[in-house]
Design a protein around this motif. Structure first.
Motif, short mmCIF file in Angstrom:
data_model
loop_
_atom_site.label_atom_id
_atom_site.label_comp_id
_atom_site.label_asym_id
_atom_site.label_seq_id
_atom_site.Cartn_x
_atom_site.Cartn_y
_atom_site.Cartn_z
N HIS A 169 -39.09 1.66 -15.54
CA HIS A 169 -38.31 2.50 -16.45
C HIS A 169 -38.99 2.64 -17.80
O HIS A 169 -39.03 3.74 -18.39
N ASP A 208 -28.49 2.00 -11.30
CA ASP A 208 -29.94 2.02 -11.55
C ASP A 208 -30.37 0.99 -12.58
O ASP A 208 -31.57 0.69 -12.69
N THR A 209 -29.44 0.46 -13.35
CA THR A 209 -29.81 -0.51 -14.39
C THR A 209 -29.50 -1.94 -13.97
O THR A 209 -29.59 -2.85 -14.79
N TRP A 212 -32.37 -4.41 -14.91
CA TRP A 212 -33.04 -4.32 -16.20
C TRP A 212 -32.92 -5.69 -16.89
O TRP A 212 -32.07 -5.92 -17.73
#
Length: 404
Positions: A169, A208-209, A212
């Motif tokens: 990302h 999607d995170t 992270w």
């Protein structure tokens, strides 16, 4: 079977036909989106944490004086390491599927005006990285010389490891090694990339995170204490955690063991995805109920039309129509009704999905779900109409035409 006579018959029963078409359209829209949501929830429950879950447990202590944190760490580490079956004990601020501890926004330069994202910082003391079992895919893992004291919740500067998802990302197509991320005015240079590392409690920006994450090696102390990572063989983990909780009462009687924060990682995972499993089960129930109601509606309408058309059926049979002709007529009629409903339902399905995307940050509905939903409804419709159609085909011409 010619379609024109079937359409002509449907035009004479507009209201009943329209009601069934609307019911099928709603069923199609809900079926497609519900199946997509179920698949999405199931996919989320399969999230890879990146750690050796079956061998890890978290022990969380509260109620201690922060000024005594260094002494508490020393007593806890020394006392728990002597437990039979304990492979390692280390200090850490959080574990996957546990509580938030180091969530913060980051930038790619000190003066950048735009945030690069909100991530979770895992701050771990000596031995915690090895205990987690993280797999380094690029660069290197932490060493003793990489560790520094924690100020607030992070060291003022430190080499860090990032997850592969976060690296993709932040620096798409570029080598993340040696890159620097900034949290406020503190720089952290990337020394390694791990394959997977799930955030403690999910991601604020959607699925999607979820990975992270940043791992920061640090020294235990006043700002890194109270949460301990225990490692043991999977078949002994429950017993080791139980013994550790009992040992704490002896080595640190002044603290309180947080029950919710002191569990094995399999237990934390199970609790974390409990709502997802419940939602998937509820949606399955909705789908079953909706399909049942739709099938009953088709059966009821077809049974009504069979009763209303007994004379027509008798005339057709007397003129030479076979049972197969009568059966085919009702199957074709139902196929067209379901087809009209599916066409309208596909448009409605996309409308519902756009609303969900806007309100709940869900991804776009894949086109694959539309033909699958159409096939399910067509099959359901043909099965639902089969029994009334067989009854119609079985009516003898002499009985149907008795009053003609």
């Amino acid at each position: 079977m010619q379609v024109q006579p079937v359409l002509a018959a449907l035009r004479r029963h507009r209201l009943a036909t329209l009601l069934i078409v609307m019911e099928i359209a709603l069923a199609c829209a809900v079926l497609c989106n519900a199946c997509f949501l179920i698949a999405n929830r199931v996919q989320q429950t399969g999230l890879q944490s990146g750690v050796d879950e079956s061998s890890l447990a978290e022990l969380t202590l509260t109620g201690y004086d922060p000024a005594q944190a260094t002494d508490l760490n020393a007593r806890v580490l020394d006392g728990l390491r002597t437990i039979s079956g304990m492979q390692s004990v280390s200090v850490i601020n959080a574990v996957p599927f546990g509580q938030h501890a180091g969530t913060a926004g980051i930038k790619l330069s000190r003066d950048a005006q735009k945030s690069a994202g909100v991530v979770d910082f895992y701050v771990g003391g000596p031995g915690s990285f090895e205990a987690l079992g993280l797999r380094v895919v690029s660069g290197r893992g932490p060493q003793a010389t990489d560790m520094s004291a924690v100020a607030d919740f992070l060291p003022k500067s430190a080499p860090v490891l990032v997850s592969r998802a976060l690296a993709a990302h932040l620096w798409p197509g570029a080598d993340p090694l040696g890159q620097v991320i900034w949290c406020a005015d503190r720089p952290y240079r990337v020394m390694g990339v791990v394959d997977h590392l799930a955030r403690p409690a999910g991601g604020e920006g959607g699925p999607d995170t979820r990975e992270w994450s940043v791992f920061v090696p640090a020294l235990p102390g006043e700002n890194l204490a109270g949460v301990y990572l225990l490692r043991a063989a999977p078949d002994q983990l429950d017993r080791v955690l139980r013994d550790a909780r009992e040992r704490i009462a002896k080595i640190a009687p002044e603290v309180v063991v947080d029950s919710l924060g002191s569990q094995t990682l399999p237990q934390l995972r199970d609790r974390y995805f409990r709502d997802d499993r419940a939602m998937a089960g509820m949606l399955v129930g909705v789908i079953v109920a909706l399909l049942l109601v739709t099938a009953l509606g088709i059966v009821g309408l077809t049974s009504f039309w069979v009763a209303q058309r007994r004379k027509q059926i008798g005339v057709r049979r007397a003129l030479g129509a076979t049972r197969g002709d009568i059966l085919g007529y009702f199957q074709t009629e139902n196929f067209l009704i379901v087809g009209f409903g599916i066409g309208l339902g596909m448009v409605l399905a996309f409308g519902i999905n756009l609303l969900l995307m806007t309100q709940y940050e869900l991804p776009r509905l894949p086109l694959l779900y539309l033909p699958v939903g159409a096939l399910v409804l067509w099959a359901l419709g043909q099965l639902a109409v089969l029994a009334p159609a067989l009854r119609a085909a079985a009516v003898p011409p002499v009985v149907a035409t008795r009053s003609v």
